[in-house]
Design a protein around this motif. Structure first.
Motif, PDB file in Angstrom:
ATOM      1  N   SER A  58       0.834  -1.212   0.000  1.00 48.24           N
ATOM      2  CA  SER A  58       0.000   0.000   0.000  1.00 48.24           C
ATOM      3  C   SER A  58       0.866   1.257   0.000  1.00 48.24           C
ATOM      4  CB  SER A  58      -0.951  -0.001   1.194  1.00 48.24           C
ATOM      5  OG  SER A  58      -0.206   0.020   2.377  1.00 48.24           O
ATOM      6  N   VAL A  59       0.367   2.267  -0.698  1.00 48.31           N
ATOM      7  CA  VAL A  59       1.099   3.523  -0.840  1.00 48.31           C
ATOM      8  C   VAL A  59       1.027   4.317   0.465  1.00 48.31           C
ATOM      9  CG1 VAL A  59       1.201   5.678  -2.173  1.00 48.31           C
ATOM     10  CG2 VAL A  59       0.546   3.531  -3.283  1.00 48.31           C
ATOM     11  N   SER A  60      -0.155   4.314   1.108  1.00 48.81           N
ATOM     12  CA  SER A  60      -0.309   5.025   2.380  1.00 48.81           C
ATOM     13  C   SER A  60      -1.455   4.366   3.148  1.00 48.81           C
ATOM     14  CB  SER A  60      -0.639   6.500   2.133  1.00 48.81           C
ATOM     15  OG  SER A  60      -1.975   6.605   1.676  1.00 48.81           O
ATOM     16  N   PRO A  61      -1.482   4.546   4.479  1.00 44.74           N
ATOM     17  CA  PRO A  61      -2.582   3.975   5.260  1.00 44.74           C
ATOM     18  C   PRO A  61      -3.948   4.423   4.754  1.00 44.74           C
ATOM     19  CG  PRO A  61      -0.841   4.700   6.730  1.00 44.74           C
ATOM     20  CD  PRO A  61      -0.457   5.152   5.352  1.00 44.74           C
ATOM     21  N   ASP A  62      -4.074   5.722   4.417  1.00 44.27           N
ATOM     22  CA  ASP A  62      -5.384   6.232   3.978  1.00 44.27           C
ATOM     23  C   ASP A  62      -5.820   5.596   2.652  1.00 44.27           C
ATOM     24  OD1 ASP A  62      -5.571   7.750   6.184  1.00 44.27           O
ATOM     25  OD2 ASP A  62      -5.187   9.681   5.209  1.00 44.27           O
ATOM     26  N   GLU A  63      -4.861   5.476   1.715  1.00 48.65           N
ATOM     27  CA  GLU A  63      -5.185   4.845   0.425  1.00 48.65           C
ATOM     28  C   GLU A  63      -5.612   3.398   0.639  1.00 48.65           C
ATOM     29  OE1 GLU A  63      -4.251   5.897  -3.357  1.00 48.65           O
ATOM     30  OE2 GLU A  63      -5.369   7.330  -2.124  1.00 48.65           O
ATOM     31  N   ASP A  64      -4.841   2.691   1.480  1.00 52.94           N
ATOM     32  CA  ASP A  64      -5.121   1.282   1.718  1.00 52.94           C
ATOM     33  C   ASP A  64      -6.522   1.109   2.311  1.00 52.94           C
ATOM     34  OD1 ASP A  64      -4.106  -1.341   1.470  1.00 52.94           O
ATOM     35  OD2 ASP A  64      -3.707  -1.444   3.617  1.00 52.94           O
ATOM     36  N   PHE A  65      -6.858   1.986   3.264  1.00 57.82           N
ATOM     37  CA  PHE A  65      -8.173   1.878   3.900  1.00 57.82           C
ATOM     38  C   PHE A  65      -9.277   2.235   2.901  1.00 57.82           C
ATOM     39  CE2 PHE A  65     -11.649   3.189   6.759  1.00 57.82           C
ATOM     40  CZ  PHE A  65     -11.816   1.970   7.393  1.00 57.82           C
ATOM     41  N   LYS A  66      -9.001   3.237   2.069  1.00 55.51           N
ATOM     42  CA  LYS A  66      -9.991   3.626   1.043  1.00 55.51           C
ATOM     43  C   LYS A  66     -10.270   2.417   0.119  1.00 55.51           C
ATOM     44  CE  LYS A  66      -8.891   5.832  -2.794  1.00 55.51           C
ATOM     45  NZ  LYS A  66      -8.176   6.790  -3.624  1.00 55.51           N
ATOM     46  N   TYR A  67      -9.206   1.716  -0.274  1.00 53.32           N
ATOM     47  CA  TYR A  67      -9.395   0.560  -1.157  1.00 53.32           C
ATOM     48  C   TYR A  67     -10.110  -0.571  -0.428  1.00 53.32           C
ATOM     49  CZ  TYR A  67      -6.298   2.789  -4.555  1.00 53.32           C
ATOM     50  OH  TYR A  67      -5.758   3.653  -5.469  1.00 53.32           O
ATOM     51  N   PHE A  68      -9.838  -0.702   0.874  1.00 51.77           N
ATOM     52  CA  PHE A  68     -10.562  -1.729   1.648  1.00 51.77           C
ATOM     53  C   PHE A  68     -12.059  -1.422   1.645  1.00 51.77           C
ATOM     54  CE2 PHE A  68     -12.585  -3.057   5.607  1.00 51.77           C
ATOM     55  CZ  PHE A  68     -12.471  -4.436   5.470  1.00 51.77           C
ATOM     56  N   LEU A  69     -12.404  -0.135   1.866  1.00 48.86           N
ATOM     57  CA  LEU A  69     -13.835   0.240   1.875  1.00 48.86           C
ATOM     58  C   LEU A  69     -14.464  -0.035   0.505  1.00 48.86           C
ATOM     59  CD1 LEU A  69     -13.894   3.626   3.854  1.00 48.86           C
ATOM     60  CD2 LEU A  69     -14.572   1.379   4.668  1.00 48.86           C
ATOM     61  N   ASN A  70     -13.742   0.293  -0.571  1.00 45.75           N
ATOM     62  CA  ASN A  70     -14.250   0.013  -1.939  1.00 45.75           C
ATOM     63  C   ASN A  70     -14.580  -1.460  -2.095  1.00 45.75           C
ATOM     64  OD1 ASN A  70     -13.933   2.511  -2.984  1.00 45.75           O
ATOM     65  ND2 ASN A  70     -12.016   2.070  -4.108  1.00 45.75           N
ATOM     66  N   LYS A  71     -13.653  -2.264  -1.616  1.00 49.29           N
ATOM     67  CA  LYS A  71     -13.789  -3.726  -1.757  1.00 49.29           C
ATOM     68  C   LYS A  71     -14.986  -4.225  -0.949  1.00 49.29           C
ATOM     69  CE  LYS A  71     -10.319  -6.001   0.254  1.00 49.29           C
ATOM     70  NZ  LYS A  71      -9.000  -6.662   0.423  1.00 49.29           N
ATOM     71  N   ALA A  72     -15.104  -3.717   0.283  1.00 46.12           N
ATOM     72  CA  ALA A  72     -16.225  -4.147   1.134  1.00 46.12           C
ATOM     73  C   ALA A  72     -17.547  -3.726   0.493  1.00 46.12           C
ATOM     74  CB  ALA A  72     -16.073  -3.547   2.527  1.00 46.12           C
ATOM     75  N   ARG A  73     -17.574  -2.498  -0.026  1.00 46.39           N
ATOM     76  CA  ARG A  73     -18.835  -1.955  -0.568  1.00 46.39           C
ATOM     77  C   ARG A  73     -19.177  -2.552  -1.933  1.00 46.39           C
ATOM     78  NH1 ARG A  73     -17.320   3.870   1.938  1.00 46.39           N
ATOM     79  NH2 ARG A  73     -18.271   3.495   3.975  1.00 46.39           N
ATOM     80  N   ALA A  74     -18.230  -3.256  -2.519  1.00 47.17           N
ATOM     81  CA  ALA A  74     -18.531  -3.942  -3.789  1.00 47.17           C
ATOM     82  C   ALA A  74     -19.426  -5.159  -3.545  1.00 47.17           C
ATOM     83  CB  ALA A  74     -17.235  -4.366  -4.459  1.00 47.17           C
ATOM     84  N   GLY A  75     -19.636  -5.515  -2.272  1.00 47.44           N
ATOM     85  CA  GLY A  75     -20.578  -6.616  -1.991  1.00 47.44           C
ATOM     86  C   GLY A  75     -20.077  -7.677  -1.030  1.00 47.44           C
ATOM     87  N   ALA A  76     -19.117  -7.308  -0.153  1.00 48.30           N
ATOM     88  CA  ALA A  76     -18.616  -8.319   0.807  1.00 48.30           C
ATOM     89  C   ALA A  76     -19.552  -8.429   2.005  1.00 48.30           C
ATOM     90  CB  ALA A  76     -17.222  -7.919   1.283  1.00 48.30           C
ATOM     91  N   ASN A  77     -19.614  -9.635   2.574  1.00 47.90           N
ATOM     92  CA  ASN A  77     -20.421  -9.852   3.781  1.00 47.90           C
ATOM     93  C   ASN A  77     -19.602  -9.720   5.054  1.00 47.90           C
ATOM     94  OD1 ASN A  77     -21.539 -11.999   1.585  1.00 47.90           O
ATOM     95  ND2 ASN A  77     -23.188 -11.022   2.737  1.00 47.90           N
ATOM     96  N   SER A  78     -18.329 -10.085   4.978  1.00 47.56           N
ATOM     97  CA  SER A  78     -17.480 -10.015   6.172  1.00 47.56           C
ATOM     98  C   SER A  78     -16.020 -10.025   5.739  1.00 47.56           C
ATOM     99  CB  SER A  78     -17.777 -11.178   7.135  1.00 47.56           C
ATOM    100  OG  SER A  78     -17.862 -12.394   6.451  1.00 47.56           O
TER     101      SER A  78
END
Ligand code: FAD
Length: 282
Positions: free
Chosen positions: A150-170
């Motif tokens: 990851s380039v930065s903590p904020d970027e990494d977290f932003k991408y995690f949120l994208n991934k979760a909001r794409a349809g993850a349950n957990s």
């Protein structure tokens, strides 16, 4: 056990596909022992970097789900697969009665990234939803100490949120030994109004050199006090394992007290270390 029941921790155990028939026999015995003692909500089965173990993952999944009561969650990756291959794999899993997946981009193989039609895990999550609707319970990976690329903590977290909001349950986390990393990550999810369960991944400590090598590779930090004590016990395996069991059991207790919705054990296809931890926390 139900993922929706927040009062009951959801316990899961992870296996990797064995390379040999003897390894498979051992795995079946490990599976039985863990089932009889811990009775996990599900077992997951990994794949190798770049999809290198695709066939062995499938073979292992088939072996383990011959017991129809058993929930098996194959890990699935977009690294090195075309969309058609992924769609075929999803069809095969549906036919086998699989309804849970651990969905990942996957590690980049040593020889470099293959040509992928899907580049990141969020795209794979969206693809699975597009192709199969709500059929699968989708787990994604989370990194409380941040992903090594990851380039930065904020970027990494932003991408995690994208991934979760794409349809993850957990989500299941990379392992860590510092509980603050986990509670900080969960707080950030709450602040972002992401309400999926974030299940901590638990790595037992049984071997100093392997743990250091593995942790350096995946970006998990071994706190100095643990590293120093493990180094001191390097030639005294019994003391190292006893120390490791106590450290990890204490971490599990703290996590559950802090409200972790479950525990995902990285078993490395062995039952003893997990059962030693389990006997201390149950
Ligand atoms: P992603 O979520 O796609 O993230 C990968 C990196 O790209 C991160 O640094 C992220 O910040 C960044 N990123 C994400 N989206 C974007 C974007 N749109 N643009 C730019 N950058 C972006 N590996 C295996 O090979 N086999 C396994 O079976 C396996 N199982 C695992 C199980 C768990 C629970 C965990 C925590 C990890 C597992 N891994 C496995 C390791 C995982 O494959 C690696 O950590 C991999 O490098 C990242 O996968 P991901 O799904 O987290 O990727």
């Amino acid at each position: 056990m139900s993922i929706d029941n927040i009062n009951k921790p959801v316990i899961s155990c992870e296996f990797f596909p064995p390379r040999t028939d003897a390894g498979m026999e051992k795995l079946i015995a490990t599976h039985q022992k863990l089932n009889n003692t811990i009775d996990p909500a599900f077992f997951s089965v990994t794949f190798g970097a770049g999809g290198t173990t695709r066939d062995r993952t499938m073979e292992t999944v088939k072996q383990l789900c011959s017991d129809k009561q058993q929930i098996i969650a194959p890990h699935i990756s977009c690294m090195g697969s075309t969309k058609q291959q992924l769609a075929d794999l999803l069809d095969e899993y549906i036919e086998l009665g699989i309804n849970r997946l651990v969905t990942l981009r996957g590690d980049i193989p040593e020889q470099g990234s293959p040509d992928n039609e899907l580049s990141y895990a969020n795209e794979l999550v969206a693809f699975i939803r597009e192709k199969t609707g709500d059929h699968f319970h989708i787990e994604i990976a989370a990194y409380p100490e941040y992903h090594p690329e990851s380039v930065s903590p904020d970027e990494d977290f932003k991408y995690f949120l994208n991934k979760a909001r794409a349809g993850a349950n957990s989500a299941i986390t990379q392992y860590f030994y510092n509980i603050d990393a986990y509670t900080n990550f969960v707080e950030k999810c709450e602040q972002a109004q992401l309400n999926i369960p974030i299940v901590p991944g638990i790595m037992p400590i049984t071997n100093y050199a392997n743990l250091v090598r593995f942790s350096d590779g995946c970006g998990a930090e071994i706190p100095r006090w643990i590293r120093k004590q493990l180094a001191a016990y390097e030639d005294d395996l019994d003391s190292l394992r006893e120390f490791g069991t106590n450290v990890v059991a204490h971490l599990c207790e703290q996590l559950l007290q802090a409200g972790a919705p479950g525990l995902h054990f990285y078993t490395l296809n062995q039952s003893d270390a997990i059962l030693n931890i389990w006997n201390k926390i149950k």
